[in-house]
Design an enzyme around this catalytic site. Structure first.
Site, PDB file in Angstrom:
ATOM      1  CG  ASP A 149      -2.002   1.022   1.210  1.00 12.41           C
ATOM      2  OD1 ASP A 149      -3.023   0.875   0.519  1.00 12.41           O
ATOM      3  OD2 ASP A 149      -1.800   2.031   1.905  1.00 12.41           O
TER       4      ASP A 149
ATOM      5  CE1 TYR B 124      -4.433   7.603   0.167  1.00 14.15           C
ATOM      6  CE2 TYR B 124      -4.190   7.755   2.550  1.00 14.15           C
ATOM      7  CZ  TYR B 124      -4.340   6.997   1.407  1.00 14.15           C
ATOM      8  OH  TYR B 124      -4.410   5.629   1.491  1.00 14.15           O
TER       9      TYR B 124
ATOM     10  CG  HIS C  34      -5.526  -3.200  -0.428  1.00 16.68           C
ATOM     11  ND1 HIS C  34      -4.891  -2.605  -1.494  1.00 16.68           N
ATOM     12  CD2 HIS C  34      -5.058  -2.577   0.683  1.00 16.68           C
ATOM     13  CE1 HIS C  34      -4.086  -1.656  -1.056  1.00 16.68           C
ATOM     14  NE2 HIS C  34      -4.164  -1.620   0.260  1.00 16.68           N
TER      15      HIS C  34
END
Length: 314
Positions: free
Chosen positions: A111, A218, A273
């Site tokens: 990730d 982010y 994921h």
């Protein structure tokens, strides 16, 4: 939260290392002096996400170092967005290797750990031996793939939500982090997280400033300068990609593969994921096999070096 007794039971050690201006909490296993292997977790995890890999990798002959990335769990959590640019995050990894006295390391990331791994490999290739990247996009292709593929843009809408001030913190932190727990459970197979696992994560998220710091990864994306030519990777690179990833489509991995001088993409069918938690034996064995494929020599930085990329479905 995994306790000191848990660490001792597994033969793991913990320490704090000051790197790149922050204190990082790290867990390590294996004999000092063996080839250094750094494992980088992603959002919204912490070092414990590698609980199934640490001991087998140490037993395979590596000195395994697993940090809480800056902003996570027991590591420092600067609150400024500017503290989380991709160059700074990559600098943390290089400085961590230096703190352990290693000129070169093997690097495995999942990730956001993979996003950082792409950038370390692109910007600091001489510091790496081999790289394994799992379900995290190359920073230079993520946005372009979302623009080119509307379905990927839809999967990435949470990134836009995370840009908002304060609202994401409130939404994710409310009711004992119910939003984050639901995100993890909803994107995983039914039995991915063992009973009590998400309580460990919740405790890590509860450290002062952690939620904001995690979101700042982010938010710092908007500070990335536009680049005409995406950064290429020289070190041998294995991309492991879950066949059922809710957040990222396979073309994102393929776009990253095209930027590898010596790369291989393997799709892990049946995995979500959280592939390293769902299929720990398979993923660990593949990491060990790949890291042992070649000598621990520095990458050849001469012009034109590299093999055509390979693409397998695993």
């Amino acid at each position: 939260m995994p306790t000191s007794d848990t660490l001792l039971q597994h033969g793991w050690r913990e320490a704090t290392r000051t790197v790149n201006g922050v204190n990082l909490h790290v867990v390590e296993a294996g004999e000092v002096g063996r080839p250094l292997l750094i494992l980088l977790h992603g959002f919204p995890e912490f070092w414990w996400s590698w609980r199934h890999q640490i001991t087998p990798l140490a037993e395979a002959g590596y000195h395994v170092v697993v940090p809480d990335m800056r902003g996570y769990n027991r590591s420092d959590a600067p609150q400024d967005v500017s503290a989380y640019t991709i160059d700074i995050l990559a600098g943390d990894v290089v400085a961590l290797a230096e703190a352990f006295g290693a000129d070169r390391v093997h690097l495995v990331g999942h990730d956001w750990g993979a996003v950082i791994g792409w950038w370390v490999a692109a910007r600091h290739p001489a510091r790496l031996n081999r790289v394994v990247l799992m379900d995290g996009p190359h920073p230079d292709v993520w946005g372009k793939q979302a623009i080119a593929h509307p379905t990927q843009a839809l999967r990435s809408t949470y990134v836009a939500f995370f840009q908002l001030p304060w609202v994401p913190e409130t939404a994710l932190g409310a009711f004992d982090h119910a939003g984050l727990k639901a995100m993890m459970q909803g994107s995983a197979k039914v039995d991915t997280f063992e009973p009590g696992a998400l309580d460990h994560y919740s405790e890590a998220w509860g450290h002062p400033g952690s939620i904001t710091a995690m979101l700042n990864y982010y938010r710092a994306l908007r500070e990335r300068p536009h680049t005409e030519q995406p950064a290429r990777l020289i070190p041998p690179t294995l991309i492991l990609w879950a066949g059922n990833d809710m957040f990222l489509e396979q073309h994102v991995a393929e776009a990253g593969l095209a930027l590898c001088d010596d790369g291989r993409l393997e799709v892990v069918e049946g995995a979500s994921h959280w592939l390293h938690i769902e299929q720990p034996a398979r993923i660990t064995a593949r990491i060990i096999s790949f890291l042992g494929d070649g000598p621990n020599d520095p990458p050849d930085l001469s012009p034109g070096h590299g093999k055509p990329p390979a693409h397998d479905r695993g």
